[in-house]
Write a protein that holds these residues in place. Structure first.
Motif, PDB file in Angstrom:
ATOM      1  N   ASP A   1     -69.247 100.929 -55.547  1.00 50.99           N
ATOM      2  CA  ASP A   1     -68.583 102.125 -55.022  1.00 50.99           C
ATOM      3  C   ASP A   1     -68.596 103.283 -56.019  1.00 50.99           C
ATOM      4  O   ASP A   1     -68.891 104.428 -55.649  1.00 50.99           O
ATOM      5  CB  ASP A   1     -67.136 101.794 -54.636  1.00 50.99           C
ATOM      6  CG  ASP A   1     -67.063 100.802 -53.486  1.00 50.99           C
ATOM      7  OD1 ASP A   1     -68.072 100.674 -52.771  1.00 50.99           O
ATOM      8  OD2 ASP A   1     -66.020 100.155 -53.313  1.00 50.99           O
ATOM      9  N   LEU A   2     -68.249 102.997 -57.286  1.00 51.54           N
ATOM     10  CA  LEU A   2     -68.212 104.062 -58.289  1.00 51.54           C
ATOM     11  C   LEU A   2     -69.604 104.653 -58.561  1.00 51.54           C
ATOM     12  O   LEU A   2     -69.760 105.880 -58.546  1.00 51.54           O
ATOM     13  CB  LEU A   2     -67.572 103.544 -59.584  1.00 51.54           C
ATOM     14  CG  LEU A   2     -67.393 104.581 -60.695  1.00 51.54           C
ATOM     15  CD1 LEU A   2     -66.563 105.761 -60.211  1.00 51.54           C
ATOM     16  CD2 LEU A   2     -66.741 103.936 -61.923  1.00 51.54           C
TER      17      LEU A   2
ATOM     18  N   GLY B   1     -60.460 104.386 -50.941  1.00 50.95           N
ATOM     19  CA  GLY B   1     -59.864 104.286 -52.267  1.00 50.95           C
ATOM     20  C   GLY B   1     -58.347 104.323 -52.222  1.00 50.95           C
ATOM     21  O   GLY B   1     -57.676 103.566 -52.927  1.00 50.95           O
ATOM     22  N   SER B   2     -57.794 105.190 -51.373  1.00 50.66           N
ATOM     23  CA  SER B   2     -56.331 105.279 -51.239  1.00 50.66           C
ATOM     24  C   SER B   2     -55.756 103.976 -50.696  1.00 50.66           C
ATOM     25  O   SER B   2     -54.715 103.487 -51.170  1.00 50.66           O
ATOM     26  CB  SER B   2     -55.965 106.439 -50.322  1.00 50.66           C
ATOM     27  OG  SER B   2     -56.462 107.659 -50.829  1.00 50.66           O
ATOM     28  N   LEU B   3     -56.434 103.401 -49.680  1.00 44.71           N
ATOM     29  CA  LEU B   3     -55.959 102.149 -49.086  1.00 44.71           C
ATOM     30  C   LEU B   3     -55.988 101.008 -50.103  1.00 44.71           C
ATOM     31  O   LEU B   3     -55.011 100.257 -50.231  1.00 44.71           O
ATOM     32  CB  LEU B   3     -56.817 101.802 -47.873  1.00 44.71           C
ATOM     33  CG  LEU B   3     -56.500 100.469 -47.170  1.00 44.71           C
ATOM     34  CD1 LEU B   3     -55.069 100.469 -46.658  1.00 44.71           C
ATOM     35  CD2 LEU B   3     -57.477 100.220 -46.025  1.00 44.71           C
ATOM     36  N   ILE B   4     -57.076 100.894 -50.848  1.00 40.74           N
ATOM     37  CA  ILE B   4     -57.190  99.818 -51.834  1.00 40.74           C
ATOM     38  C   ILE B   4     -56.176 100.015 -52.958  1.00 40.74           C
ATOM     39  O   ILE B   4     -55.601  99.048 -53.469  1.00 40.74           O
ATOM     40  CB  ILE B   4     -58.623  99.750 -52.391  1.00 40.74           C
ATOM     41  CG1 ILE B   4     -59.595  99.378 -51.270  1.00 40.74           C
ATOM     42  CG2 ILE B   4     -58.715  98.726 -53.524  1.00 40.74           C
ATOM     43  CD1 ILE B   4     -61.041  99.364 -51.691  1.00 40.74           C
ATOM     44  N   ALA B   5     -55.936 101.274 -53.349  1.00 39.89           N
ATOM     45  CA  ALA B   5     -54.946 101.554 -54.391  1.00 39.89           C
ATOM     46  C   ALA B   5     -53.559 101.093 -53.949  1.00 39.89           C
ATOM     47  O   ALA B   5     -52.804 100.501 -54.738  1.00 39.89           O
ATOM     48  CB  ALA B   5     -54.935 103.045 -54.717  1.00 39.89           C
ATOM     49  N   ILE B   6     -53.214 101.345 -52.684  1.00 43.22           N
ATOM     50  CA  ILE B   6     -51.917 100.891 -52.153  1.00 43.22           C
ATOM     51  C   ILE B   6     -51.831  99.368 -52.185  1.00 43.22           C
ATOM     52  O   ILE B   6     -50.802  98.795 -52.586  1.00 43.22           O
ATOM     53  CB  ILE B   6     -51.719 101.418 -50.717  1.00 43.22           C
ATOM     54  CG1 ILE B   6     -51.569 102.942 -50.726  1.00 43.22           C
ATOM     55  CG2 ILE B   6     -50.493 100.769 -50.065  1.00 43.22           C
ATOM     56  CD1 ILE B   6     -51.557 103.568 -49.343  1.00 43.22           C
ATOM     57  N   ILE B   7     -52.914  98.703 -51.785  1.00 42.79           N
ATOM     58  CA  ILE B   7     -52.941  97.240 -51.797  1.00 42.79           C
ATOM     59  C   ILE B   7     -52.773  96.706 -53.216  1.00 42.79           C
ATOM     60  O   ILE B   7     -52.058  95.716 -53.444  1.00 42.79           O
ATOM     61  CB  ILE B   7     -54.257  96.721 -51.174  1.00 42.79           C
ATOM     62  CG1 ILE B   7     -54.301  97.058 -49.686  1.00 42.79           C
ATOM     63  CG2 ILE B   7     -54.391  95.209 -51.371  1.00 42.79           C
ATOM     64  CD1 ILE B   7     -55.611  96.720 -49.018  1.00 42.79           C
TER      65      ILE B   7
ATOM     66  N   ILE C   1     -55.389  96.136 -62.729  1.00 44.92           N
ATOM     67  CA  ILE C   1     -55.245  97.418 -63.415  1.00 44.92           C
ATOM     68  C   ILE C   1     -56.617  98.040 -63.683  1.00 44.92           C
ATOM     69  O   ILE C   1     -56.818  99.248 -63.503  1.00 44.92           O
ATOM     70  CB  ILE C   1     -54.462  97.242 -64.730  1.00 44.92           C
ATOM     71  CG1 ILE C   1     -52.993  96.910 -64.416  1.00 44.92           C
ATOM     72  CG2 ILE C   1     -54.532  98.514 -65.578  1.00 44.92           C
ATOM     73  CD1 ILE C   1     -52.164  96.539 -65.618  1.00 44.92           C
ATOM     74  N   CYS C   2     -57.588  97.211 -64.095  1.00 42.29           N
ATOM     75  CA  CYS C   2     -58.947  97.706 -64.320  1.00 42.29           C
ATOM     76  C   CYS C   2     -59.551  98.236 -63.011  1.00 42.29           C
ATOM     77  O   CYS C   2     -60.224  99.277 -63.004  1.00 42.29           O
ATOM     78  CB  CYS C   2     -59.834  96.598 -64.888  1.00 42.29           C
ATOM     79  SG  CYS C   2     -59.467  96.182 -66.606  1.00 42.29           S
ATOM     80  N   GLU C   3     -59.303  97.529 -61.914  1.00 49.50           N
ATOM     81  CA  GLU C   3     -59.805  98.009 -60.629  1.00 49.50           C
ATOM     82  C   GLU C   3     -59.112  99.305 -60.228  1.00 49.50           C
ATOM     83  O   GLU C   3     -59.750 100.208 -59.669  1.00 49.50           O
ATOM     84  CB  GLU C   3     -59.594  96.961 -59.542  1.00 49.50           C
ATOM     85  CG  GLU C   3     -60.191  97.391 -58.208  1.00 49.50           C
ATOM     86  CD  GLU C   3     -60.040  96.360 -57.109  1.00 49.50           C
ATOM     87  OE1 GLU C   3     -60.540  96.616 -56.008  1.00 49.50           O
ATOM     88  OE2 GLU C   3     -59.426  95.310 -57.364  1.00 49.50           O
ATOM     89  N   LEU C   4     -57.824  99.408 -60.526  1.00 46.51           N
ATOM     90  CA  LEU C   4     -57.082 100.621 -60.206  1.00 46.51           C
ATOM     91  C   LEU C   4     -57.643 101.825 -60.968  1.00 46.51           C
ATOM     92  O   LEU C   4     -57.712 102.933 -60.425  1.00 46.51           O
ATOM     93  CB  LEU C   4     -55.598 100.435 -60.532  1.00 46.51           C
ATOM     94  CG  LEU C   4     -54.636 101.534 -60.064  1.00 46.51           C
ATOM     95  CD1 LEU C   4     -54.703 101.702 -58.552  1.00 46.51           C
ATOM     96  CD2 LEU C   4     -53.214 101.220 -60.498  1.00 46.51           C
ATOM     97  N   ILE C   5     -58.072 101.592 -62.207  1.00 44.34           N
ATOM     98  CA  ILE C   5     -58.715 102.665 -62.979  1.00 44.34           C
ATOM     99  C   ILE C   5     -60.015 103.095 -62.290  1.00 44.34           C
ATOM    100  O   ILE C   5     -60.300 104.292 -62.165  1.00 44.34           O
ATOM    101  CB  ILE C   5     -58.997 102.186 -64.423  1.00 44.34           C
ATOM    102  CG1 ILE C   5     -57.685 101.946 -65.164  1.00 44.34           C
ATOM    103  CG2 ILE C   5     -59.851 103.217 -65.172  1.00 44.34           C
ATOM    104  CD1 ILE C   5     -57.862 101.304 -66.525  1.00 44.34           C
ATOM    105  N   GLY C   6     -60.801 102.097 -61.842  1.00 46.95           N
ATOM    106  CA  GLY C   6     -62.033 102.413 -61.123  1.00 46.95           C
ATOM    107  C   GLY C   6     -61.757 103.174 -59.837  1.00 46.95           C
ATOM    108  O   GLY C   6     -62.475 104.133 -59.506  1.00 46.95           O
TER     109      GLY C   6
ATOM    110  N   THR D   1     -59.213 105.107 -59.246  1.00 49.88           N
ATOM    111  CA  THR D   1     -58.804 106.462 -59.621  1.00 49.88           C
ATOM    112  C   THR D   1     -60.026 107.351 -59.869  1.00 49.88           C
ATOM    113  O   THR D   1     -60.079 108.507 -59.429  1.00 49.88           O
ATOM    114  CB  THR D   1     -57.922 106.426 -60.886  1.00 49.88           C
ATOM    115  OG1 THR D   1     -56.781 105.594 -60.648  1.00 49.88           O
ATOM    116  CG2 THR D   1     -57.449 107.829 -61.252  1.00 49.88           C
ATOM    117  N   LEU D   2     -61.037 106.797 -60.566  1.00 52.62           N
ATOM    118  CA  LEU D   2     -62.265 107.546 -60.817  1.00 52.62           C
ATOM    119  C   LEU D   2     -62.993 107.859 -59.506  1.00 52.62           C
ATOM    120  O   LEU D   2     -63.548 108.956 -59.331  1.00 52.62           O
ATOM    121  CB  LEU D   2     -63.179 106.751 -61.750  1.00 52.62           C
ATOM    122  CG  LEU D   2     -62.659 106.540 -63.182  1.00 52.62           C
ATOM    123  CD1 LEU D   2     -63.613 105.644 -63.966  1.00 52.62           C
ATOM    124  CD2 LEU D   2     -62.468 107.875 -63.892  1.00 52.62           C
ATOM    125  N   ILE D   3     -62.985 106.907 -58.575  1.00 49.82           N
ATOM    126  CA  ILE D   3     -63.616 107.127 -57.271  1.00 49.82           C
ATOM    127  C   ILE D   3     -62.897 108.226 -56.500  1.00 49.82           C
ATOM    128  O   ILE D   3     -63.535 109.094 -55.877  1.00 49.82           O
ATOM    129  CB  ILE D   3     -63.633 105.819 -56.458  1.00 49.82           C
ATOM    130  CG1 ILE D   3     -64.604 104.813 -57.087  1.00 49.82           C
ATOM    131  CG2 ILE D   3     -64.024 106.076 -55.004  1.00 49.82           C
ATOM    132  CD1 ILE D   3     -64.565 103.445 -56.458  1.00 49.82           C
TER     133      ILE D   3
END
Length: 220
Positions: A107-108, A140-146, A168-173, A175-177
């Motif tokens: 995705d990124l 990205g917003s949906l996955i961040a909420i999950i 947390i590492c995925e959340l950083i990714g 955020t970049l997306i």
């Protein structure tokens, strides 16, 4: 939440994650196909960029089907075990790993490549660019909420250490997306680099015409 509800939620989350990935792959392939039909010289000349988009589309497709097969086999084997709660938890962890890989290694890079295409193009190549930008923002917003739900920041029963690091590492990714998708939308609607690449296209056309005339004169 009792065990049966939790297990059902895990399966539902897995199905939603797969469906999101199917749509994402469809957009990636459609995006690549549209690039093959553009007449913009700045994109036509960017051969490496087109190969990179194709490469990540192939990588995402292969990874999707291989992990789906492994996931189905794992579910089938786990359902035969007596301790279903632990089995479903293992499946949930596997989904988290898959989600992390998709975020950072598919995705990124794809959103970065979409941004490069938007910057290099002088006009909108296809409406798939806008769809891709909005979908990246929504997904990205949906996955961040999950992920926030998974982290359970206000809960005593938090995931273990490695799982928190992974999330947390995925959340950083993610955020970049999200930042990339916002920049992509801004560029698609405003096209701030249009003048630069219009000049580049003009130079390419002049060079091509000069080469053609030179060849004709030499042949005569």
């Amino acid at each position: 939440m009792d065990k049966s509800c939790r297990n059902s939620f895990i399966i539902l989350y897995a199905v939603v994650r797969w469906l999101l990935e199917v749509v994402d792959l469809g957009l990636d392939w459609d995006f690549y196909i549209e690039l093959q039909h553009t007449d913009q010289q700045s994109i036509i000349q960017a051969v490496k960029l087109q190969w990179a988009i194709l490469g990540f589309a192939i990588f995402g497709t292969v990874m999707f089907f291989s992990t789906l097969i492994v996931f189905c086999i794992k579910i089938y084997k786990k359902r035969k075990q007596e301790n279903l709660s632990k089995s479903y938890e293992d499946v949930k962890n596997a989904i988290s790993v898959f989600s992390f890989i998709c975020t950072w290694f598919e995705d990124l890079p794809q959103i970065v490549l979409a941004v490069i295409v938007a910057v290099k193009s002088t006009d909108l190549i296809a409406y798939i660019q806008l769809v891709k930008a909005w979908y990246a923002l929504a997904e990205g917003s949906l996955i961040a909420i999950i992920i926030f739900i998974e982290l359970r920041l206000c809960c005593a029963n938090k995931p273990n250490h490695w799982k928190r690091v992974l999330l947390i590492c995925e959340l950083i990714g993610i955020t970049l997306i999200l930042l990339g998708s916002i920049f992509l939308q801004t560029e698609l609607y405003q096209d701030n680099f249009k003048d630069i690449y219009q000049m580049e296209n003009a130079v390419m056309n002049l060079t091509s015409n000069a080469t053609t005339w030179s060849t004709l004169v030499t042949s005569v």
